[in-house]
Design a protein around this motif. Structure first.
Motif, PDB file in Angstrom:
ATOM      1  N   PHE A 150       0.952  -0.839  -0.158  1.00 37.77           N
ATOM      2  CA  PHE A 150       0.315  -0.001   0.217  1.00 37.77           C
ATOM      3  C   PHE A 150       0.923   0.905   0.303  1.00 37.77           C
ATOM      4  N   PRO A 151       0.881   2.624  -0.326  1.00 41.56           N
ATOM      5  CA  PRO A 151       1.439   3.370  -0.472  1.00 41.56           C
ATOM      6  C   PRO A 151       1.493   4.090   0.755  1.00 41.56           C
ATOM      7  N   GLU A 152       2.038   4.622   1.392  1.00 43.47           N
ATOM      8  CA  GLU A 152       2.901   4.481   3.022  1.00 43.47           C
ATOM      9  C   GLU A 152       1.315   5.954   2.625  1.00 43.47           C
ATOM     10  N   ASP A 153       0.904   6.882   2.664  1.00 37.62           N
ATOM     11  CA  ASP A 153       0.157   7.658   2.824  1.00 37.62           C
ATOM     12  C   ASP A 153      -1.570   7.393   2.773  1.00 37.62           C
ATOM     13  N   ALA A 154      -1.323   5.871   2.623  1.00 39.82           N
ATOM     14  CA  ALA A 154      -2.807   5.185   2.434  1.00 39.82           C
ATOM     15  C   ALA A 154      -3.148   4.743   3.969  1.00 39.82           C
ATOM     16  N   MET A 155      -1.595   4.218   4.777  1.00 38.53           N
ATOM     17  CA  MET A 155      -2.036   2.923   5.926  1.00 38.53           C
ATOM     18  C   MET A 155      -1.625   4.738   6.956  1.00 38.53           C
ATOM     19  N   VAL A 156      -2.858   4.374   8.129  1.00 41.61           N
ATOM     20  CA  VAL A 156      -2.692   4.717   9.264  1.00 41.61           C
ATOM     21  C   VAL A 156      -2.906   4.199  10.287  1.00 41.61           C
ATOM     22  N   ARG A 157      -2.174   4.449  11.860  1.00 34.70           N
ATOM     23  CA  ARG A 157      -1.785   3.680  13.105  1.00 34.70           C
ATOM     24  C   ARG A 157      -2.331   4.133  14.031  1.00 34.70           C
ATOM     25  N   ILE A 158      -3.946   3.844  13.962  1.00 32.63           N
ATOM     26  CA  ILE A 158      -4.683   4.644  15.183  1.00 32.63           C
ATOM     27  C   ILE A 158      -3.468   4.119  16.605  1.00 32.63           C
ATOM     28  N   LYS A 159      -3.224   6.236  17.205  1.00 34.47           N
ATOM     29  CA  LYS A 159      -3.356   5.241  18.433  1.00 34.47           C
ATOM     30  C   LYS A 159      -3.413   6.556  19.604  1.00 34.47           C
ATOM     31  N   PRO A 160      -3.451   5.832  20.640  1.00 28.49           N
ATOM     32  CA  PRO A 160      -4.779   7.265  21.496  1.00 28.49           C
ATOM     33  C   PRO A 160      -3.710   7.900  21.792  1.00 28.49           C
ATOM     34  N   ASN A 161      -2.591   7.867  22.642  1.00 30.49           N
ATOM     35  CA  ASN A 161      -2.437   9.407  22.734  1.00 30.49           C
ATOM     36  C   ASN A 161      -1.744  10.459  21.766  1.00 30.49           C
ATOM     37  N   GLU A 162      -1.795   9.813  20.483  1.00 31.29           N
ATOM     38  CA  GLU A 162      -1.979  11.157  19.592  1.00 31.29           C
ATOM     39  C   GLU A 162      -3.066  11.455  19.014  1.00 31.29           C
ATOM     40  N   ILE A 163      -4.389  10.281  19.153  1.00 29.88           N
ATOM     41  CA  ILE A 163      -5.294  11.167  19.087  1.00 29.88           C
ATOM     42  C   ILE A 163      -5.682  12.171  20.642  1.00 29.88           C
ATOM     43  N   ILE A 174     -10.091  11.959  15.547  1.00 30.86           N
ATOM     44  CA  ILE A 174      -9.248  10.784  15.726  1.00 30.86           C
ATOM     45  C   ILE A 174      -8.492  10.978  13.711  1.00 30.86           C
ATOM     46  N   PRO A 175      -8.019  10.398  13.283  1.00 32.39           N
ATOM     47  CA  PRO A 175      -7.130  10.010  11.794  1.00 32.39           C
ATOM     48  C   PRO A 175      -8.164   9.420  11.302  1.00 32.39           C
ATOM     49  N   THR A 176      -8.231  11.160   9.794  1.00 34.70           N
ATOM     50  CA  THR A 176      -8.863  10.343   9.043  1.00 34.70           C
ATOM     51  C   THR A 176      -8.502  10.467   7.595  1.00 34.70           C
ATOM     52  N   ASN A 177      -7.186  10.602   7.492  1.00 32.27           N
ATOM     53  CA  ASN A 177      -6.217  10.858   6.538  1.00 32.27           C
ATOM     54  C   ASN A 177      -5.909   9.479   5.756  1.00 32.27           C
ATOM     55  N   GLY A 178      -6.497   8.266   5.626  1.00 26.09           N
ATOM     56  CA  GLY A 178      -6.171   7.516   4.633  1.00 26.09           C
ATOM     57  C   GLY A 178      -7.201   6.183   4.618  1.00 26.09           C
ATOM     58  N   SER A 179      -6.640   4.967   3.660  1.00 24.04           N
ATOM     59  CA  SER A 179      -7.494   4.072   3.629  1.00 24.04           C
ATOM     60  C   SER A 179      -7.784   2.803   4.604  1.00 24.04           C
ATOM     61  N   LEU A 180      -6.623   2.958   4.980  1.00 23.67           N
ATOM     62  CA  LEU A 180      -6.169   1.353   5.806  1.00 23.67           C
ATOM     63  C   LEU A 180      -5.672   1.929   7.156  1.00 23.67           C
ATOM     64  N   PHE A 181      -6.944   1.627   8.437  1.00 21.62           N
ATOM     65  CA  PHE A 181      -6.247   1.879   9.438  1.00 21.62           C
ATOM     66  C   PHE A 181      -6.300   0.270  10.993  1.00 21.62           C
ATOM     67  N   PHE A 182      -4.693   0.860  11.143  1.00 23.10           N
ATOM     68  CA  PHE A 182      -4.717  -0.176  12.298  1.00 23.10           C
ATOM     69  C   PHE A 182      -4.701   0.400  13.314  1.00 23.10           C
ATOM     70  N   THR A 183      -5.680  -0.372  14.361  1.00 18.80           N
ATOM     71  CA  THR A 183      -5.517  -0.404  15.518  1.00 18.80           C
ATOM     72  C   THR A 183      -5.932  -1.385  16.612  1.00 18.80           C
ATOM     73  N   ILE A 184      -5.827  -1.303  17.627  1.00 21.47           N
ATOM     74  CA  ILE A 184      -6.400  -2.858  18.269  1.00 21.47           C
ATOM     75  C   ILE A 184      -7.239  -2.013  19.359  1.00 21.47           C
ATOM     76  N   PHE A 185      -8.409  -3.392  19.610  1.00 22.07           N
ATOM     77  CA  PHE A 185      -9.375  -3.138  19.938  1.00 22.07           C
ATOM     78  C   PHE A 185      -9.782  -2.191  21.645  1.00 22.07           C
ATOM     79  N   GLN A 186      -8.618  -2.527  22.398  1.00 22.53           N
ATOM     80  CA  GLN A 186      -8.174  -1.754  23.542  1.00 22.53           C
ATOM     81  C   GLN A 186      -8.241   0.234  23.073  1.00 22.53           C
ATOM     82  N   SER A 187      -7.667   0.657  22.052  1.00 21.37           N
ATOM     83  CA  SER A 187      -7.717   2.108  21.691  1.00 21.37           C
ATOM     84  C   SER A 187      -8.368   2.472  21.262  1.00 21.37           C
TER      85      SER A 187
END
Length: 195
Positions: free
Chosen positions: A42-55, A61-74
């Motif tokens: 995937f292009p680098e700008d398509a992927m987003v790692r959702i992290k609570p500390n960054e939110i 919340i991040p909305t600038n991607g196509s593929l979002f990765f996180t954990i349920f707890q986050s």
């Protein structure tokens, strides 16, 4: 195995523009990071790692991607009255891949009521790893074009941690071996985990 299969499904859906925003939930940060790093096609700008500390830091919340990765707890963290996931519009994600530990959380939330669980999964477009395995098995059983495709692509398979395979995974390997005459299977495993 599972991450690679999930990647193949997600990549094809994303590339065909069938699904534009996909959420990948893992049960531990190390697995979310591993999946994030595995999806390098995937292009680098398509992927987003959702992290609570960054939110928390950015206040949104991040909305600038196509593929979002996180954990349920986050995803469940944030203000008690407004967890982070609630900030996404209901139809924001076109597709969600969720592993079995999160599925267990969903099952307990619905008191293991199968009808409610299935409705929730369908309504929220969730795909568990067990569902991926079942879909793959069904395709191997019933799609001769797929069997031919695999026959052209596979010469050998090394199965690590073979002692951990379940019945469906064994059935997949059996069918692959049955339909691909030149296939060589190699099993590595130790039931006592001594090696």
């Amino acid at each position: 195995g599972k991450t690679y299969t999930a990647f193949q499904i997600i990549y094809r859906l994303w590339k065909s523009k069938t699904k534009k925003r996909i959420l990948f939930l893992a049960d531990r940060n190390i697995l979310a990071d591993q999946a994030f790093n595995s999806f390098s096609a995937f292009p680098e700008d398509a992927m987003v790692r959702i992290k609570p500390n960054e939110i928390k830091k950015s206040g949104r919340i991040p909305t600038n991607g196509s593929l979002f990765f996180t954990i349920f707890q986050s995803f469940m963290s944030g203000d008690k009255n407004d967890p982070y996931f609630g900030q996404y519009p209901r139809e924001y994600f076109d597709f969600i891949i969720i592993d079995d530990l999160e599925l267990k959380d969903i099952e307990s939330e619905f008191n293991n009521d199968e009808e409610s669980i299935n409705h929730y999964i369908k309504e929220n477009k969730i795909l568990t790893f067990d569902m991926i395995i079942a879909m793959f098995l069904n395709t191997i059983k019933n799609n001769t074009n797929f069997q031919e495709f695999l026959s052209e692509k596979l010469d050998e398979i090394v199965v690590d941690e073979a002692q951990d395979l379940d019945k469906l995974q064994y059935e997949i390997l059996y069918l692959l071996y049955k339909h691909i005459s030149h296939l060589k299977l190699f099993f590595v495993g130790d039931p006592r985990q001594n090696i």
